[in-house]
Design a protein around this motif. Sequence first.
Motif, PDB file in Angstrom:
ATOM      1  N   GLU A 150       0.819  -1.088  -0.038  1.00 42.77           N
ATOM      2  CA  GLU A 150      -0.236  -0.126  -0.243  1.00 42.77           C
ATOM      3  C   GLU A 150       0.968   1.301  -0.092  1.00 42.77           C
ATOM      4  N   ASN A 151       2.004   1.248   0.812  1.00 44.53           N
ATOM      5  CA  ASN A 151       3.108   2.203   0.879  1.00 44.53           C
ATOM      6  C   ASN A 151       3.556   2.485  -0.623  1.00 44.53           C
ATOM      7  N   ASP A 152       3.808   1.606  -1.131  1.00 43.24           N
ATOM      8  CA  ASP A 152       4.404   1.642  -2.564  1.00 43.24           C
ATOM      9  C   ASP A 152       3.610   2.079  -3.415  1.00 43.24           C
ATOM     10  N   GLN A 153       2.322   1.581  -3.500  1.00 42.02           N
ATOM     11  CA  GLN A 153       1.149   2.191  -4.236  1.00 42.02           C
ATOM     12  C   GLN A 153       0.838   3.504  -4.166  1.00 42.02           C
ATOM     13  N   ARG A 154       1.125   3.939  -2.800  1.00 39.28           N
ATOM     14  CA  ARG A 154       0.635   5.505  -2.423  1.00 39.28           C
ATOM     15  C   ARG A 154       2.017   6.432  -3.077  1.00 39.28           C
ATOM     16  N   GLU A 155       3.122   5.872  -2.571  1.00 37.08           N
ATOM     17  CA  GLU A 155       4.133   6.565  -3.358  1.00 37.08           C
ATOM     18  C   GLU A 155       4.124   6.510  -4.991  1.00 37.08           C
ATOM     19  N   ASP A 186       1.444   6.322  -6.843  1.00 33.30           N
ATOM     20  CA  ASP A 186       0.271   6.948  -6.951  1.00 33.30           C
ATOM     21  C   ASP A 186       0.672   8.584  -6.581  1.00 33.30           C
ATOM     22  N   ALA A 187       1.229   8.806  -5.760  1.00 34.92           N
ATOM     23  CA  ALA A 187       1.722  10.486  -5.334  1.00 34.92           C
ATOM     24  C   ALA A 187       2.401  10.998  -6.653  1.00 34.92           C
ATOM     25  N   ALA A 217       0.092  11.494  -9.457  1.00 35.78           N
ATOM     26  CA  ALA A 217      -1.048  12.453  -9.374  1.00 35.78           C
ATOM     27  C   ALA A 217      -0.790  13.697  -9.385  1.00 35.78           C
ATOM     28  N   SER A 266      -2.596   1.961 -13.860  1.00 37.73           N
ATOM     29  CA  SER A 266      -1.352   2.466 -13.744  1.00 37.73           C
ATOM     30  C   SER A 266      -0.842   2.361 -15.062  1.00 37.73           C
ATOM     31  N   LEU A 296      -5.770   0.022 -10.043  1.00 38.68           N
ATOM     32  CA  LEU A 296      -5.512   0.825  -9.051  1.00 38.68           C
ATOM     33  C   LEU A 296      -6.963   0.731  -8.187  1.00 38.68           C
TER      34      LEU A 296
END
Length: 178
Positions: free
Chosen positions: A148-153, A155-156, A159, A171, A177
Amino acid sequence: MELTPLDIRNQTFHKKSFGGIDAEEVKAFLETAATAFEQLSRNRTDLNERLKIAEERVNYYHQIEKTIQDAVITMQRTVDEVKATAEKEAEIIIAEAKARAVREVESTKKQAEDLRAEIEQLKQLRSNYFIRCRSLIRGQEELLAAMENDQREFDAPAAANPPRTATPGVSSSGNVLA
């Protein structure tokens, strides 16, 4: 006529006219006495025979009585021996039963100890299983958190700079996603 010794002693003879005893009367008396004594002798012989037979019977019955007494004594000894043998056999059976019971109790105790040890081992295995499951779940949770962290990073930055040809919800690497 039955003649007794008293009859013989008291017998009197009639006197004849010339001072003698009547010979005919004496002869008749002697004949009667002889007949009576013959009868007594036969009776005595008969009684002696009957006594002999009775004594033989008594001896026979004494022998039977002795045989019966010997048989009773033998039977009593046999009964005593059988009783003693039965008591010894009963003692042996009881001793064997007690020994078997002790062996069975010991065997049952050993089985119970083995079962207790197996139960403890199974409890330990269960405890280890729970620890491993928790560890696996924590590891998976940590992995999910890291993903999830990797995904947030991932995605951030995306975005901030959206890709030009990106399909909504997918993605650039082709991952869906959430």
